[in-house]
Design an enzyme around this catalytic site. Structure first.
Site, short mmCIF file in Angstrom:
data_model
loop_
_atom_site.label_atom_id
_atom_site.label_comp_id
_atom_site.label_asym_id
_atom_site.label_seq_id
_atom_site.Cartn_x
_atom_site.Cartn_y
_atom_site.Cartn_z
N LYS A 39 0.83 -1.21 0.00
CA LYS A 39 0.00 0.00 0.00
C LYS A 39 0.86 1.26 0.00
O LYS A 39 0.53 2.25 -0.63
CB LYS A 39 -0.94 0.00 1.21
CG LYS A 39 -1.89 -1.16 1.22
CD LYS A 39 -2.97 -1.01 2.23
CE LYS A 39 -4.05 -0.09 1.74
NZ LYS A 39 -4.70 -0.52 0.51
N ALA A 41 4.04 1.72 -1.19
CA ALA A 41 4.64 1.97 -2.50
C ALA A 41 3.58 2.45 -3.49
O ALA A 41 3.81 3.39 -4.27
CB ALA A 41 5.33 0.71 -3.02
N GLU A 136 0.73 -0.93 7.07
CA GLU A 136 1.60 -2.07 6.72
C GLU A 136 3.04 -1.90 7.20
O GLU A 136 3.90 -2.67 6.79
CB GLU A 136 1.57 -2.32 5.21
CG GLU A 136 0.27 -2.98 4.75
CD GLU A 136 0.26 -3.34 3.27
OE1 GLU A 136 -0.58 -4.16 2.87
OE2 GLU A 136 1.07 -2.78 2.50
N ALA A 208 -17.34 1.64 -6.95
CA ALA A 208 -18.12 2.16 -8.09
C ALA A 208 -19.18 3.18 -7.66
O ALA A 208 -19.79 3.84 -8.51
CB ALA A 208 -18.78 1.00 -8.82
N LYS A 209 -19.41 3.30 -6.35
CA LYS A 209 -20.40 4.29 -5.88
C LYS A 209 -19.76 5.64 -5.57
O LYS A 209 -20.45 6.56 -5.10
CB LYS A 209 -21.13 3.74 -4.64
CG LYS A 209 -22.06 2.58 -4.98
CD LYS A 209 -22.72 2.02 -3.73
CE LYS A 209 -21.71 1.25 -2.92
NZ LYS A 209 -22.14 0.80 -1.61
N GLY A 210 -18.45 5.76 -5.76
CA GLY A 210 -17.81 7.06 -5.56
C GLY A 210 -17.30 7.27 -4.15
O GLY A 210 -16.86 6.32 -3.51
N ASP A 233 -9.84 -4.84 -12.69
CA ASP A 233 -9.04 -5.19 -11.51
C ASP A 233 -9.07 -3.99 -10.56
O ASP A 233 -8.52 -2.94 -10.88
CB ASP A 233 -7.59 -5.50 -11.95
CG ASP A 233 -6.67 -5.82 -10.79
OD1 ASP A 233 -7.15 -5.89 -9.63
OD2 ASP A 233 -5.46 -6.01 -11.03
N ASP A 239 -5.56 3.25 -3.07
CA ASP A 239 -4.21 3.82 -2.93
C ASP A 239 -3.99 4.91 -3.98
O ASP A 239 -3.39 5.96 -3.70
CB ASP A 239 -3.14 2.74 -3.11
CG ASP A 239 -3.28 1.61 -2.09
OD1 ASP A 239 -3.87 1.84 -1.03
OD2 ASP A 239 -2.78 0.50 -2.38
P1 ADP Z 1 -10.23 0.58 -1.92
O1 ADP Z 1 -9.32 0.09 -3.00
O2 ADP Z 1 -9.49 1.20 -0.77
O3 ADP Z 1 -11.27 -0.41 -1.49
P2 ADP Z 1 -12.32 1.92 -3.45
O4 ADP Z 1 -12.62 0.61 -4.11
O5 ADP Z 1 -13.41 2.56 -2.65
O6 ADP Z 1 -11.00 1.85 -2.57
O7 ADP Z 1 -11.89 2.92 -4.66
C1 ADP Z 1 -11.39 4.22 -4.49
C2 ADP Z 1 -11.95 5.13 -5.55
O8 ADP Z 1 -11.60 4.63 -6.86
C3 ADP Z 1 -13.47 5.25 -5.57
O9 ADP Z 1 -13.93 6.26 -4.67
C4 ADP Z 1 -13.76 5.59 -7.02
O10 ADP Z 1 -13.56 6.96 -7.28
C5 ADP Z 1 -12.68 4.79 -7.77
N1 ADP Z 1 -13.23 3.46 -8.14
C6 ADP Z 1 -13.07 2.28 -7.47
N2 ADP Z 1 -13.76 1.28 -8.06
C7 ADP Z 1 -14.36 1.82 -9.14
C8 ADP Z 1 -15.21 1.32 -10.18
N3 ADP Z 1 -15.59 0.03 -10.22
N4 ADP Z 1 -15.64 2.18 -11.14
C9 ADP Z 1 -15.27 3.49 -11.12
N5 ADP Z 1 -14.47 4.04 -10.18
C10 ADP Z 1 -14.02 3.22 -9.20
#
Ligand code: ADP
Length: 290
Positions: A39, A41, A136, A208-210, A233, A239
């Protein structure tokens, strides 16, 4: 403005397998690849690719020279990465044909970062610099207290989640980054919601919800939608988001714009396979059409 990032550096070994091995089973991998991860890096590379001056504070083993060199190639200042007498942190990531995975993580040198290493790095810092920490490494609380005493802005990504470690650093934070699972874990462990934490700004990302920003100074909450992309992926999205937000804020960008930029970076990141090596640079993020 410099971002000092006390963070992990891992060698990620990806093994592709027909299925995940059962106890006692010996199984041939169909493919293996090594990438830069951890995380810490990832966040250093993201912030550097977003144009910030990033000084990474960390540790690798004798076998980790390639990882330090790669971080340098991505624009990270690696002068405060030391070499320890233990193995470089590493992850064995087994992925089967259905995309299911199982991961073995060895902290290794990431848990051998001396207070002297942190002190030597922060001796170069000034009050308008940012200190970033995650879970970490060792000595996060020591670094957080030192950073706060020096007047630095202390930012913390509470991952991988550990309730005791969060509580230890909470008094020193200005920025806290959580994903929605971690926000729920924090609530279960402490009974506190992002809005009730003693932290100026809490970012809760929701894939995906922002994301939602809890601006606890102003007592306000702001929501930012994600971009509609096809994710292949999602590793490293958080990060990438954190590194981009901090880099943008560090060069004086208003909060809403910094989050919009980080949202674009996160969206691009999930469209690519890989971890640190896949993090998009500022030009890609600015030019991308969604
Ligand atoms: P983490 O990797 O810590 O679980 P998140 O999955 O919440 O973090 O992702 C961080 C940010 O990356 C989200 O707030 C969004 O802006 C973007 N993001 C993550 N997954 C998606 C996705 N499937 N589609 C569009 N943007 C994404």
């Amino acid at each position: 403005m410099t971002i000092y990032n006390l963070g992990s550096i891992n060698a990620d070994y990806f093994y592709h397998l027909p299925h995940l091995p059962k106890p006692g089973e010996t199984l041939a991998a169909t493919d293996m690849s090594r990438g830069l991860g951890g995380k810490g890096a990832n966040m250093s590379v993201a912030a550097a690719r977003a144009g910030a001056h990033v000084c990474h504070i960390g540790s690798v083993g004798q076998d980790g020279g390639w990882a330090v060199e790669r971080m340098m190639e991505y624009g990270v200042d690696t002068r405060h990465i030391v070499t320890a007498d233990v193995a470089t942190g590493n992850a064995v990531i087994m992925v089967d044909d259905a995309g299911e995975n199982a991961i073995v993580l060895l902290p290794g040198a990431n848990h051998a970062i001396g207070k002297n290493v942190i002190g030597a790095a922060l001796a170069e810092a000034s009050p308008n610099d940012t200190l970033l920490i995650q879970n970490e490494t060792n000595n996060q609380a020591y670094a957080a207290r030192l950073g706060r005493d020096m007047g630095m802005r202390v930012a913390y990504a509470a991952a991988p989640f550990d309730a005791a470690k969060v509580q230890e650093v909470l008094p020193y934070l200005e920025y806290l980054f959580l994903n929605e699972v971690e926000a729920e874990q924090l609530h279960q462990a402490t009974g506190q919601n992002p809005a009730s934490l003693p932290v100026s700004k809490v970012f809760v990302t929701m894939g995906a919800k922002g994301c939602v920003l809890f601006d606890n100074d102003a007592g306000q909450t702001f929501e930012y939608p994600a971009l509609p992309v096809k994710a292949v992926d999602t590793t490293g999205a958080g990060d990438t988001f954190t590194g981009y937000v901090l880099a943008a804020l560090g060069r004086g960008m208003p909060m809403a714009q910094a989050i919009a930029l980080a949202t674009r970076a996160g969206a691009l990141m999930v469209m690519r396979e890989g971890t640190a090596d896949a993090i998009p640079d500022l030009k890609d993020v600015q030019d991308a059409r969604f």
